[in-house]
Design a protein around this motif. Structure first.
Motif, PDB file in Angstrom:
ATOM      1  N   UNK A 182      -3.950  18.690  14.728  1.00  0.00           N
ATOM      2  CA  UNK A 182      -3.199  19.643  14.046  1.00  0.00           C
ATOM      3  C   UNK A 182      -2.133  19.211  12.909  1.00  0.00           C
ATOM      4  N   UNK A 183      -1.903  17.870  12.908  1.00  0.00           N
ATOM      5  CA  UNK A 183      -0.893  17.382  12.127  1.00  0.00           C
ATOM      6  C   UNK A 183      -1.081  17.750  10.495  1.00  0.00           C
ATOM      7  N   UNK A 184      -0.021  18.160   9.920  1.00  0.00           N
ATOM      8  CA  UNK A 184       0.042  18.501   8.506  1.00  0.00           C
ATOM      9  C   UNK A 184      -0.064  17.283   7.415  1.00  0.00           C
ATOM     10  N   UNK A 185      -0.449  16.013   8.096  1.00  0.00           N
ATOM     11  CA  UNK A 185      -0.483  14.919   7.293  1.00  0.00           C
ATOM     12  C   UNK A 185      -1.842  14.252   7.471  1.00  0.00           C
ATOM     13  N   UNK A 186      -2.025  13.446   6.520  1.00  0.00           N
ATOM     14  CA  UNK A 186      -3.397  12.707   6.597  1.00  0.00           C
ATOM     15  C   UNK A 186      -2.837  11.281   6.145  1.00  0.00           C
ATOM     16  N   UNK A 187      -3.484  10.486   7.141  1.00  0.00           N
ATOM     17  CA  UNK A 187      -3.295   8.984   6.665  1.00  0.00           C
ATOM     18  C   UNK A 187      -4.202   8.522   5.565  1.00  0.00           C
ATOM     19  N   UNK A 188      -3.575   7.851   4.579  1.00  0.00           N
ATOM     20  CA  UNK A 188      -4.480   7.501   3.383  1.00  0.00           C
ATOM     21  C   UNK A 188      -4.200   5.864   3.220  1.00  0.00           C
ATOM     22  N   UNK A 189      -4.975   5.090   3.262  1.00  0.00           N
ATOM     23  CA  UNK A 189      -5.177   3.720   3.041  1.00  0.00           C
ATOM     24  C   UNK A 189      -5.663   3.354   1.474  1.00  0.00           C
ATOM     25  N   UNK A 190      -4.780   2.292   1.044  1.00  0.00           N
ATOM     26  CA  UNK A 190      -5.118   2.058  -0.220  1.00  0.00           C
ATOM     27  C   UNK A 190      -5.061   0.602  -0.372  1.00  0.00           C
ATOM     28  N   UNK A 191      -6.070  -0.259  -1.067  1.00  0.00           N
ATOM     29  CA  UNK A 191      -6.212  -1.686  -1.079  1.00  0.00           C
ATOM     30  C   UNK A 191      -5.942  -1.926  -2.747  1.00  0.00           C
ATOM     31  N   UNK A 225       5.267   5.181   3.467  1.00  0.00           N
ATOM     32  CA  UNK A 225       4.408   4.156   3.039  1.00  0.00           C
ATOM     33  C   UNK A 225       4.718   2.853   3.665  1.00  0.00           C
ATOM     34  N   UNK A 226       3.682   2.155   3.902  1.00  0.00           N
ATOM     35  CA  UNK A 226       3.820   0.672   4.502  1.00  0.00           C
ATOM     36  C   UNK A 226       2.726  -0.166   4.236  1.00  0.00           C
ATOM     37  N   UNK A 227       3.335  -1.571   4.222  1.00  0.00           N
ATOM     38  CA  UNK A 227       2.394  -2.514   4.118  1.00  0.00           C
ATOM     39  C   UNK A 227       1.868  -2.847   5.259  1.00  0.00           C
ATOM     40  N   UNK A 228       0.387  -2.980   5.306  1.00  0.00           N
ATOM     41  CA  UNK A 228      -0.348  -3.393   6.379  1.00  0.00           C
ATOM     42  C   UNK A 228      -0.668  -4.823   6.184  1.00  0.00           C
ATOM     43  N   UNK A 229      -0.341  -5.731   7.206  1.00  0.00           N
ATOM     44  CA  UNK A 229      -0.685  -6.949   7.276  1.00  0.00           C
ATOM     45  C   UNK A 229      -1.942  -7.303   7.740  1.00  0.00           C
ATOM     46  N   UNK A 273      10.520   6.479  -6.649  1.00  0.00           N
ATOM     47  CA  UNK A 273      11.224   5.527  -5.970  1.00  0.00           C
ATOM     48  C   UNK A 273      10.141   4.268  -5.886  1.00  0.00           C
ATOM     49  N   UNK A 274      10.775   3.122  -5.912  1.00  0.00           N
ATOM     50  CA  UNK A 274       9.890   1.863  -5.780  1.00  0.00           C
ATOM     51  C   UNK A 274       9.983   1.496  -4.317  1.00  0.00           C
ATOM     52  N   UNK A 275       8.820   1.173  -3.728  1.00  0.00           N
ATOM     53  CA  UNK A 275       8.771   0.892  -2.356  1.00  0.00           C
ATOM     54  C   UNK A 275       7.380  -0.002  -2.108  1.00  0.00           C
ATOM     55  N   UNK A 276       7.941  -1.110  -1.610  1.00  0.00           N
ATOM     56  CA  UNK A 276       6.780  -2.273  -1.364  1.00  0.00           C
ATOM     57  C   UNK A 276       6.016  -2.671  -2.551  1.00  0.00           C
ATOM     58  N   UNK A 277       6.537  -2.964  -3.550  1.00  0.00           N
ATOM     59  CA  UNK A 277       5.971  -3.317  -4.839  1.00  0.00           C
ATOM     60  C   UNK A 277       5.034  -2.260  -5.575  1.00  0.00           C
ATOM     61  N   UNK A 278       5.305  -0.774  -4.906  1.00  0.00           N
ATOM     62  CA  UNK A 278       4.543   0.311  -5.609  1.00  0.00           C
ATOM     63  C   UNK A 278       5.739   1.292  -5.997  1.00  0.00           C
ATOM     64  N   UNK A 279       5.253   2.135  -7.040  1.00  0.00           N
ATOM     65  CA  UNK A 279       6.294   3.265  -7.127  1.00  0.00           C
ATOM     66  C   UNK A 279       5.373   4.556  -6.693  1.00  0.00           C
ATOM     67  N   UNK A 335      -2.868  -4.133   1.220  1.00  0.00           N
ATOM     68  CA  UNK A 335      -3.231  -2.789   1.820  1.00  0.00           C
ATOM     69  C   UNK A 335      -2.012  -2.141   2.263  1.00  0.00           C
ATOM     70  N   UNK A 336      -1.940  -0.779   1.806  1.00  0.00           N
ATOM     71  CA  UNK A 336      -0.611   0.067   1.948  1.00  0.00           C
ATOM     72  C   UNK A 336      -1.374   1.161   2.816  1.00  0.00           C
ATOM     73  N   UNK A 337      -0.516   1.921   3.526  1.00  0.00           N
ATOM     74  CA  UNK A 337      -0.828   3.018   4.470  1.00  0.00           C
ATOM     75  C   UNK A 337       0.162   4.069   4.107  1.00  0.00           C
ATOM     76  N   UNK A 338      -0.123   5.371   3.959  1.00  0.00           N
ATOM     77  CA  UNK A 338       0.824   6.179   3.877  1.00  0.00           C
ATOM     78  C   UNK A 338       0.227   7.550   4.293  1.00  0.00           C
ATOM     79  N   UNK A 339       1.246   8.357   4.963  1.00  0.00           N
ATOM     80  CA  UNK A 339       0.860   9.807   5.764  1.00  0.00           C
ATOM     81  C   UNK A 339       1.317  10.695   4.515  1.00  0.00           C
ATOM     82  N   UNK A 340       0.242  11.501   4.263  1.00  0.00           N
ATOM     83  CA  UNK A 340       0.430  12.549   3.147  1.00  0.00           C
ATOM     84  C   UNK A 340       0.300  13.796   3.306  1.00  0.00           C
ATOM     85  N   UNK A 341       0.643  14.943   2.994  1.00  0.00           N
ATOM     86  CA  UNK A 341       0.420  16.467   3.421  1.00  0.00           C
ATOM     87  C   UNK A 341      -0.886  16.563   2.984  1.00  0.00           C
TER      88      UNK A 341
END
Length: 145
Positions: free
Chosen positions: A17-26, A140-144, A113-119, A38-44
Motif C-alpha cells: 500500500x506504500x505510495x512509493x515504488x523503489x527504482x534501481x538504476x545502474x 536516493x542512495x548508492x548501493x555497494x 540538487x546534486x546527490x551521490x554524483x547524480x543530479x 547502482x542507485x536506488x530511489x523511492x519515487x511516488x
C-alpha cells in the motif's frame, strides 16, 4: 508461529500500500571513473518512464498524469538541466549563488540538487505533492555491490 504469520501478512499489506515504488538504476557516472554504480530511489507511484534525447546526460524521467516530472541526470555541471530556466531566474551570477528550488510561473514547484554524483530534480509539482517529491529526492542512495 501465529504471531509470525500475522506479522508477515501485515508487513506485506503495509508495503504493498506504500505510495512509493523503489527504482534501481545502474550507470557509469562522471565521478565513478569507469565503474558502474547502482542507485536506488523511492519515487511516488503513478508515473510512466521516459528517456529523453534532450541531453546525453539525462538518465531517466518519471512523468505523472498531472504533468509533474521527476528526473535523474548525470549532468553534474547543470549544462542541460531540465530546470535551467527556473534556476537562472532566481540565481545571482554576480554573487555566485545558484538557487536549487522555487515556485514556477504556473504556481507549481521545482527543485534540483546534486546527490551521490547524480543530479535529481522535479518540476511542475503541486503544493500538495511537494513533500512527497522531496522525500523521493532525499531517498536516493548508492548501493555497494
Amino acid at each position: 508461529m501465529r504471531n509470525t504469520i500475522i506479522l508477515i501478512l501485515f508487513s506485506t499489506f503495509v508495503f504493498s500500500c506504500s505510495p512509493y515504488k523503489k527504482v534501481t538504476l545502474k550507470t557509469e557516472t562522471f565521478m565513478s571513473i569507469g565503474k558502474v554504480q547502482k542507485f536506488e530511489m523511492n519515487i511516488p507511484k503513478g508515473y510512466r518512464t521516459s528517456d529523453s534525447d534532450l541531453s546525453q546526460y539525462l538518465l531517466k524521467m518519471f512523468v505523472y498524469p498531472d504533468s509533474a516530472v521527476l528526473y535523474i541526470s548525470l549532468d553534474i555541471h547543470y549544462q542541460h538541466s531540465l530546470n535551467k530556466e527556473n534556476w537562472i531566474k532566481c540565481s545571482d551570477a554576480l554573487s555566485g549563488t545558484k538557487c536549487e528550488e522555487g515556485l514556477q510561473d504556473n504556481d507549481k514547484y521545482w527543485k534540483e540538487v546534486m546527490s551521490k554524483n547524480l543530479v535529481v530534480g522535479y518540476y511542475n509539482v503541486s503544493k500538495t505533492q511537494k513533500e512527497e517529491f522531496d522525500k523521493a529526492l532525499n531517498s536516493i542512495r548508492l548501493i555497494t555491490e
